[in-house]
Design a protein around this motif. Sequence first.
Motif, short mmCIF file in Angstrom:
data_model
loop_
_atom_site.label_atom_id
_atom_site.label_comp_id
_atom_site.label_asym_id
_atom_site.label_seq_id
_atom_site.Cartn_x
_atom_site.Cartn_y
_atom_site.Cartn_z
N LEU A 49 0.85 -1.19 0.00
CA LEU A 49 0.00 0.00 0.00
C LEU A 49 0.88 1.24 0.00
O LEU A 49 1.98 1.23 0.57
CB LEU A 49 -0.91 0.00 1.23
N SER A 50 0.41 2.30 -0.63
CA SER A 50 1.23 3.50 -0.75
C SER A 50 0.36 4.76 -0.73
O SER A 50 -0.76 4.76 -1.26
CB SER A 50 2.02 3.43 -2.05
N VAL A 51 0.90 5.82 -0.13
CA VAL A 51 0.29 7.15 -0.15
C VAL A 51 1.37 8.11 -0.65
O VAL A 51 2.50 8.09 -0.14
CB VAL A 51 -0.19 7.59 1.24
N GLU A 52 1.05 8.93 -1.65
CA GLU A 52 2.05 9.82 -2.23
C GLU A 52 1.47 11.19 -2.50
O GLU A 52 0.35 11.33 -3.01
CB GLU A 52 2.57 9.23 -3.54
N LYS A 53 2.26 12.21 -2.14
CA LYS A 53 1.99 13.57 -2.60
C LYS A 53 3.18 13.93 -3.48
O LYS A 53 4.29 14.14 -2.97
CB LYS A 53 1.87 14.56 -1.45
N PRO A 54 3.00 13.91 -4.80
CA PRO A 54 4.13 14.06 -5.72
C PRO A 54 4.97 15.30 -5.41
O PRO A 54 4.46 16.39 -5.19
CB PRO A 54 3.46 14.19 -7.09
N GLY A 55 6.28 15.06 -5.35
CA GLY A 55 7.22 16.14 -5.07
C GLY A 55 7.42 16.44 -3.60
O GLY A 55 8.28 17.25 -3.24
N PHE A 56 6.64 15.78 -2.71
CA PHE A 56 6.74 16.07 -1.28
C PHE A 56 7.04 14.82 -0.44
O PHE A 56 7.99 14.80 0.33
CB PHE A 56 5.46 16.73 -0.77
N PHE A 57 6.20 13.78 -0.57
CA PHE A 57 6.45 12.59 0.25
C PHE A 57 5.81 11.35 -0.38
O PHE A 57 4.88 11.44 -1.18
CB PHE A 57 5.92 12.76 1.68
N ILE A 58 6.36 10.19 0.02
CA ILE A 58 5.80 8.88 -0.33
C ILE A 58 5.91 8.02 0.93
O ILE A 58 6.96 7.96 1.56
CB ILE A 58 6.57 8.19 -1.47
#
Length: 196
Positions: A49-58
């Motif tokens: 499972l993954s949560v990502e805010k592109p350019g900020f965190f993964i």
Amino acid sequence: MKATLKTKYDADKSGAASTLAVNAGDVKLRASITDATIINGPSLNGLALSVEKPGFFIVDYNVPKKDLRFQFMNTVKVAEKPLNLTYIHSWADNRTILDGTLVFDSANKVSANHTLGSGNCKLKYTYVHEGATTFEPSYDVAKNSWDFAVSRKVYGDDVFKATYQTTSKVLGLEWTRNLKSSGNFKVGCSIGQYGR
């Protein structure tokens, strides 16, 4: 909200993988499974499972291994040049990696990679000549060794790449073809010194 589903099959490994990605505003949610998840009945094997805010965190979570991985990204200015910083921490391995890339212009950049506590640091310089040929010498501090890579775009989007590792004295050659209509493929070989 927008959702995408991607599935691929690797003939060499006789395995399949699927990824479901959902865009929820600024954040991307992703769930990945492999054939190990569904063979012999449903299980947690191969589930990530993954949560990502592109350019900020993964944030990645490997369910069967109960392993959490954090990656934070940021960009700061150094002498008006962008310095891209990445911090990666793997919970199970208790390993932290720091990565930085200083971009001088579209053709020149210097990057460094360090694993905390290892005493190892890798430095790389990248030069792109006329947008088609890329030269990448790199230095491994722990091994006190140089590696070299040269790649060139040919026939449009095809890429021919040559690498040389000074420690193993191995020359690698690789041709990659990227076709939107019929897919991608890669052909490679390596030539080196072998024991007698």
